[in-house]
Motif scaffolding. Structure first.
Motif, PDB file in Angstrom:
ATOM      1  N   UNK A 186      -3.814  -1.074  67.701  1.00 50.51           N
ATOM      2  CA  UNK A 186      -3.311  -1.526  66.667  1.00 50.51           C
ATOM      3  C   UNK A 186      -3.636  -1.177  65.456  1.00 50.51           C
ATOM      4  N   UNK A 187      -5.445  -1.646  65.575  1.00 49.90           N
ATOM      5  CA  UNK A 187      -6.538  -1.304  64.328  1.00 49.90           C
ATOM      6  C   UNK A 187      -6.435   0.112  64.141  1.00 49.90           C
ATOM      7  N   UNK A 188      -6.396   0.484  65.148  1.00 48.44           N
ATOM      8  CA  UNK A 188      -6.668   2.976  65.138  1.00 48.44           C
ATOM      9  C   UNK A 188      -5.019   2.715  64.950  1.00 48.44           C
ATOM     10  N   UNK A 189      -3.491   2.892  65.017  1.00 55.42           N
ATOM     11  CA  UNK A 189      -2.333   2.732  64.648  1.00 55.42           C
ATOM     12  C   UNK A 189      -3.019   2.699  62.565  1.00 55.42           C
ATOM     13  N   UNK A 190      -3.233   1.246  62.846  1.00 52.30           N
ATOM     14  CA  UNK A 190      -3.608   1.028  60.755  1.00 52.30           C
ATOM     15  C   UNK A 190      -4.554   1.990  60.484  1.00 52.30           C
ATOM     16  N   UNK A 191      -5.459   2.751  60.604  1.00 50.64           N
ATOM     17  CA  UNK A 191      -6.904   2.969  60.598  1.00 50.64           C
ATOM     18  C   UNK A 191      -6.052   4.645  60.166  1.00 50.64           C
ATOM     19  N   UNK A 192      -5.506   5.090  61.022  1.00 47.66           N
ATOM     20  CA  UNK A 192      -5.478   6.093  60.576  1.00 47.66           C
ATOM     21  C   UNK A 192      -4.120   6.577  60.218  1.00 47.66           C
ATOM     22  N   UNK A 193      -3.455   5.686  60.819  1.00 45.56           N
ATOM     23  CA  UNK A 193      -1.975   6.127  58.899  1.00 45.56           C
ATOM     24  C   UNK A 193      -1.877   6.013  58.345  1.00 45.56           C
ATOM     25  N   UNK A 194      -3.393   5.236  57.468  1.00 44.35           N
ATOM     26  CA  UNK A 194      -3.621   5.468  56.496  1.00 44.35           C
ATOM     27  C   UNK A 194      -4.546   6.446  55.953  1.00 44.35           C
ATOM     28  N   UNK A 195      -4.786   7.407  56.457  1.00 45.86           N
ATOM     29  CA  UNK A 195      -5.362   8.147  56.689  1.00 45.86           C
ATOM     30  C   UNK A 195      -4.477   9.279  56.521  1.00 45.86           C
ATOM     31  N   UNK A 196      -3.232   9.746  57.745  1.00 44.89           N
ATOM     32  CA  UNK A 196      -2.184  10.926  57.341  1.00 44.89           C
ATOM     33  C   UNK A 196      -1.632  10.481  56.167  1.00 44.89           C
ATOM     34  N   UNK A 197      -0.859   9.276  55.944  1.00 40.01           N
ATOM     35  CA  UNK A 197      -0.179   8.967  55.538  1.00 40.01           C
ATOM     36  C   UNK A 197      -0.586   9.392  53.440  1.00 40.01           C
ATOM     37  N   UNK A 198      -2.437   8.948  53.258  1.00 38.85           N
ATOM     38  CA  UNK A 198      -2.756   9.581  52.228  1.00 38.85           C
ATOM     39  C   UNK A 198      -2.933  10.975  52.109  1.00 38.85           C
ATOM     40  N   UNK A 199      -2.670  12.107  53.006  1.00 44.55           N
ATOM     41  CA  UNK A 199      -2.884  13.759  53.846  1.00 44.55           C
ATOM     42  C   UNK A 199      -1.412  13.874  53.167  1.00 44.55           C
ATOM     43  N   UNK A 200      -0.202  13.820  53.628  1.00 48.01           N
ATOM     44  CA  UNK A 200       0.655  14.537  53.512  1.00 48.01           C
ATOM     45  C   UNK A 200       1.879  13.825  53.114  1.00 48.01           C
ATOM     46  N   UNK A 201       1.187  12.424  52.833  1.00 51.63           N
ATOM     47  CA  UNK A 201       2.299  11.487  52.503  1.00 51.63           C
ATOM     48  C   UNK A 201       3.395  11.334  53.152  1.00 51.63           C
ATOM     49  N   UNK A 202       3.898  10.151  52.641  1.00 53.55           N
ATOM     50  CA  UNK A 202       4.837   9.149  53.357  1.00 53.55           C
ATOM     51  C   UNK A 202       6.398   9.794  54.329  1.00 53.55           C
ATOM     52  N   UNK A 203       6.968  11.072  53.354  1.00 52.23           N
ATOM     53  CA  UNK A 203       7.750  11.121  53.771  1.00 52.23           C
ATOM     54  C   UNK A 203       7.724  12.551  54.736  1.00 52.23           C
ATOM     55  N   UNK A 204       6.437  12.992  55.198  1.00 54.58           N
ATOM     56  CA  UNK A 204       6.525  14.077  55.950  1.00 54.58           C
ATOM     57  C   UNK A 204       5.753  13.232  57.207  1.00 54.58           C
ATOM     58  N   UNK A 205       4.835  12.073  56.669  1.00 50.65           N
ATOM     59  CA  UNK A 205       4.400  11.392  58.254  1.00 50.65           C
ATOM     60  C   UNK A 205       5.895  10.740  59.201  1.00 50.65           C
ATOM     61  N   UNK A 206       5.583  10.875  59.980  1.00 53.72           N
ATOM     62  CA  UNK A 206       6.037  10.701  61.448  1.00 53.72           C
ATOM     63  C   UNK A 206       4.896   9.719  62.605  1.00 53.72           C
ATOM     64  N   UNK A 207       5.642   9.155  63.607  1.00 54.11           N
ATOM     65  CA  UNK A 207       5.002   8.113  64.503  1.00 54.11           C
ATOM     66  C   UNK A 207       4.460   9.343  66.238  1.00 54.11           C
ATOM     67  N   UNK A 212      -9.581  -0.283  57.906  1.00 55.76           N
ATOM     68  CA  UNK A 212      -8.695   0.258  56.596  1.00 55.76           C
ATOM     69  C   UNK A 212     -10.311   0.878  55.479  1.00 55.76           C
ATOM     70  N   UNK A 213      -9.642   1.854  55.235  1.00 55.31           N
ATOM     71  CA  UNK A 213      -9.735   2.221  53.770  1.00 55.31           C
ATOM     72  C   UNK A 213      -8.946   1.622  52.123  1.00 55.31           C
ATOM     73  N   UNK A 214      -9.677   0.649  52.142  1.00 57.08           N
ATOM     74  CA  UNK A 214      -8.797   0.325  51.056  1.00 57.08           C
ATOM     75  C   UNK A 214      -8.638   1.240  49.789  1.00 57.08           C
ATOM     76  N   UNK A 215      -9.603   2.402  49.220  1.00 56.56           N
ATOM     77  CA  UNK A 215      -9.094   3.565  48.650  1.00 56.56           C
ATOM     78  C   UNK A 215      -8.390   4.381  49.028  1.00 56.56           C
ATOM     79  N   UNK A 216      -8.097   4.546  50.019  1.00 54.06           N
ATOM     80  CA  UNK A 216      -6.556   5.035  50.201  1.00 54.06           C
ATOM     81  C   UNK A 216      -5.387   4.401  50.445  1.00 54.06           C
TER      82      UNK A 216
END
Length: 225
Positions: free
Chosen positions: A27-48, A122-126
């Motif tokens: 679960x923590x890994x999901x949160x950590x990498x979802x933050x990284x990925x959304x920050x990189x590609x944006x929420x619209x392009x983000x998928x599970x 959790x990367x608070x800056x991202x």
């Protein structure tokens, strides 16, 4: 303050998730990498599916925590505002001067974010950048009234109501306090966005921060009314 924050858990509404991601390494890994990925590609392009590829796990494992990506965005934004709420409470709790207390509160909700090292996954800056760019997508939906009724935005509203209370200590007679405070909190996100992307339509820059602007705006409004 940092040592106190490290022992606190942000309580996101359990209706937002299927399984609390804070209860497992996955679960923590999901949160950590979802933050990284959304920050990189944006929420619209983000998928599970993309997230699953990033963490080396089946897409189905992510659905055991969140039923859809909208709920994940709600979780991330709720966690962010809960973290801000902790900082707000701990920084202003023992302050007696109403103006100094309000000024500190404005600073906390408008300032540039730094890593606090108390939440390694959790990367608070991202996360702040995600809130700046994507938070409005969590509530500009047809389901907003239903989700609001179910408490999905409770922490966000609690932050604003806390600052309303502080502002009323400075000037209880100002007639538009709720609108003013919500303008400061929401407007801060917009000014951070403009500062980074539309520099010609904001005075915020490397030398003038959203905190400078909104502190000036709020205190002058309360002092002249």
């Amino acid at each position: 303050m940092q040592n106190i924050i490290s022992g606190l858990k942000v309580n996101v509404s359990p209706m937002i998730y299927v399984k609390d991601p804070e209860t497992s390494d996955l679960g923590k890994k999901i949160i950590e990498h979802s933050i990284d990925l959304i920050d990189e590609i944006g929420f619209d392009n983000f998928t599970f599916k993309k997230l699953g590829e990033r963490i080396g796990s089946n897409e189905s494992s992510i659905y055991r925590y969140f039923e859809k990506k909208h709920k994940l965005l709600l979780y991330l934004s709720s966690w962010y505002w809960g973290w801000i709420e902790f900082k707000l409470i701990l920084s202003t709790n023992n302050m007696q001067n109403p103006v100094e207390k309000l000024t500190k509160a404005i600073e906390i909700v408008t300032e540039e974010i730094n890593i606090d090292n108390n939440h390694p996954h959790i990367n608070e800056i991202k996360l702040h950048q995600i809130v700046v760019c994507e938070f409005s997508k969590s509530y500009l939906t047809k389901e907003v009234d239903h989700e609001n009724k179910n408490g999905y935005f409770l922490i966000y509203k609690r932050v604003i109501n806390s600052i309303i209370g502080m502002a009323e200590e400075v000037n209880p007679n100002y007639p538009f306090m709720k609108s003013l405070v919500s303008l400061v909190v929401e407007g801060s996100l917009h000014q951070h966005f403009l500062k980074n992307h539309f520099k010609t339509i904001t005075n915020c820059s490397e030398n003038v921060t959203p905190t400078d602007f909104f502190t000036d705006l709020m205190l002058k409004q309360l002092q002249t009314s």
